[in-house]
Design an enzyme around this catalytic site. Structure first.
Site, PDB file in Angstrom:
ATOM      1  N   ALA A  98     -13.570 -35.093  52.489  1.00 23.52           N
ATOM      2  CA  ALA A  98     -12.741 -34.489  51.450  1.00 23.52           C
ATOM      3  C   ALA A  98     -12.141 -33.170  51.924  1.00 23.52           C
ATOM      4  CB  ALA A  98     -13.581 -34.248  50.195  1.00 23.52           C
ATOM      5  N   TRP A  99     -12.817 -32.491  52.831  1.00 18.55           N
ATOM      6  CA  TRP A  99     -12.351 -31.180  53.288  1.00 18.55           C
ATOM      7  C   TRP A  99     -11.124 -31.286  54.190  1.00 18.55           C
ATOM      8  CZ3 TRP A  99     -17.976 -29.814  55.126  1.00 18.55           C
ATOM      9  CH2 TRP A  99     -18.805 -29.698  54.006  1.00 18.55           C
ATOM     10  N   PHE A 128     -32.325 -28.389  51.246  1.00 14.77           N
ATOM     11  CA  PHE A 128     -32.379 -29.117  49.989  1.00 14.77           C
ATOM     12  C   PHE A 128     -33.670 -28.750  49.271  1.00 14.77           C
ATOM     13  CE2 PHE A 128     -35.364 -31.710  52.178  1.00 14.77           C
ATOM     14  CZ  PHE A 128     -36.074 -32.407  51.223  1.00 14.77           C
ATOM     15  N   ALA A 144     -28.885 -35.953  51.266  1.00 16.52           N
ATOM     16  CA  ALA A 144     -29.413 -35.747  49.916  1.00 16.52           C
ATOM     17  C   ALA A 144     -28.647 -34.682  49.140  1.00 16.52           C
ATOM     18  CB  ALA A 144     -30.888 -35.364  49.985  1.00 16.52           C
ATOM     19  N   ASN A 145     -27.759 -33.941  49.807  1.00 20.64           N
ATOM     20  CA  ASN A 145     -27.013 -32.875  49.130  1.00 20.64           C
ATOM     21  C   ASN A 145     -25.799 -33.411  48.381  1.00 20.64           C
ATOM     22  OD1 ASN A 145     -28.735 -30.881  50.126  1.00 20.64           O
ATOM     23  ND2 ASN A 145     -27.588 -30.727  52.021  1.00 20.64           N
ATOM     24  N   GLY A 162     -35.019 -27.005  54.569  1.00 17.40           N
ATOM     25  CA  GLY A 162     -34.428 -25.719  54.260  1.00 17.40           C
ATOM     26  C   GLY A 162     -33.071 -25.802  53.600  1.00 17.40           C
ATOM     27  N   GLU A 202     -22.101 -34.703  63.675  1.00 19.02           N
ATOM     28  CA  GLU A 202     -20.855 -35.171  63.068  1.00 19.02           C
ATOM     29  C   GLU A 202     -19.751 -35.311  64.110  1.00 19.02           C
ATOM     30  OE1 GLU A 202     -19.651 -34.324  58.825  1.00 19.02           O
ATOM     31  OE2 GLU A 202     -18.421 -32.867  59.907  1.00 19.02           O
ATOM     32  N   ASP A 255     -15.873 -32.822  46.914  1.00 23.88           N
ATOM     33  CA  ASP A 255     -16.496 -31.521  46.693  1.00 23.88           C
ATOM     34  C   ASP A 255     -15.915 -30.923  45.419  1.00 23.88           C
ATOM     35  OD1 ASP A 255     -17.436 -28.912  46.711  1.00 23.88           O
ATOM     36  OD2 ASP A 255     -17.292 -28.717  48.899  1.00 23.88           O
TER      37      ASP A 255
END
Length: 321
Positions: free
Chosen positions: A210-211, A101, A188-189, A99, A277, A300
């Protein structure tokens, strides 16, 4: 009777002599092998290929002396000479969240990985799916192959990552550990934009988020509930790691998955629910990674790109999350 005993003694003596000679030959062969190994150059020292002074604008070394890999800090050619001689194989296990990808994003990820992931080395791509019927065509270049594994659904918890890692752990035990020297697990995203090479290899490799890299540590979204196995107090913590990329030696990846699974099960037993995570961050807080990948390896593009990001290796597709 004496004749029989003499014959038995003679046979025993002959067998003993053969064993001694065989042992001597094995010893000589091992000595030759050791001599050859001693003559070959060993693994390069960190100072041979990593120069943290080239990037004074960012954190390049942790307080436990692990390197943080940024563009400009590494000499890939030094590592190439070492790993090419070893003829290594690197595994890449792909996380395909149902749902979240599409066939297009999956195809883009595999196509970009075929071009940029460990180019010039043996690569095995592992794809775990709950159904093979929707798998798009996969075309790979030389030295690359892929293997499909069927996901077995779990009745424990609703977190897809929990089920995925449980399946991956079992497949590592039964198959993957015999096929690769290093293993990366990636979502995969995302899309490879530049070469993801041997500078990323290590015993335990973690990806800086990165966030959260450019933010204060007290704002990190760690699990703050004390009853959770993933709990990290406000005054503690090093970095916030993104679960979209992690890896290392097969043994270390197994250890990480095992401990995260234990933590997730403990939370379920305590009627708590925490993200995978969070458990990954707790594990890496306790058992520090030996190599960190800078946000350049998972940036990102929806963010304003700061001057510290010199080369985006992988672009995170936040629109698919």
């Amino acid at each position: 009777m004496d004749a029989k005993w003499k014959l038995l003694l003679l046979i025993a003596f002959a067998l003993s002599l053969m064993l001694i000679m065989h042992h001597s030959q094995i010893k000589k062969n091992l000595e030759k092998m050791n001599f050859c190994w001693d003559q070959e150059p060993g693994e390069p020292q960190l100072s041979d290929w990593f120069n943290p002074k080239k990037r004074p604008d960012v954190i390049t070394t942790t307080n436990w002396l692990a390197p943080v890999i940024w563009e400009g800090t590494y000499d890939r050619s030094v590592l190439e000479k070492y790993y090419k001689r070893l003829n290594i194989t690197v595994g890449l296990a792909i996380i395909c969240v149902p749902g979240k990808f599409s066939n297009q994003s999956f195809t883009e990820f595999v196509h970009s990985a075929n071009k940029h992931f460990m180019f010039g080395y043996n690569v095995v791509i592992y794809i775990l799916l709950d159904s093979f019927s929707t798998l798009p065509p996969i075309v790979l270049g030389p030295l690359r192959t892929f293997k499909l594994f069927l996901m077995v659904k779990s009745d424990i918890g609703e977190d897809f990552y929990f089920t995925y890692m449980m399946n991956l752990f079992n497949y590592i035990i039964t198959h993957i550990q015999y096929e690769v020297n290093f293993l990366f697990i990636m979502n995969a995203n995302q899309i490879f934009k530049d070469d993801f090479g041997v500078e990323t290899l290590g015993k335990s490799v973690a990806q800086l988020s990165a966030w959260w890299y450019f933010k204060d540590g007290d704002t990190f979204p760690y699990e703050r509930r004390r009853k959770s196995a993933a709990f990290i107090p406000f005054e503690e913590g090093d970095f916030y790691y993104h679960s979209a990329i992690f890896g290392g030696t097969v043994e270390e990846v197994l250890n990480l998955i095992r401990e995260c699974q234990k933590g997730a099960l403990q939370d379920i037993e305590n009627q708590l629910s925490s993200t995978y995570e969070h458990h990954l961050n707790k594990y890496l807080f306790i058992k520090k990674p030996t190599k960190l990948l800078s946000p350049e390896y998972n940036w990102d593009p929806s963010f304003r790109t700061p001057p510290q990001i010199k080369c985006v290796k992988i672009a995170w597709q936040s629109k698919n999350v």
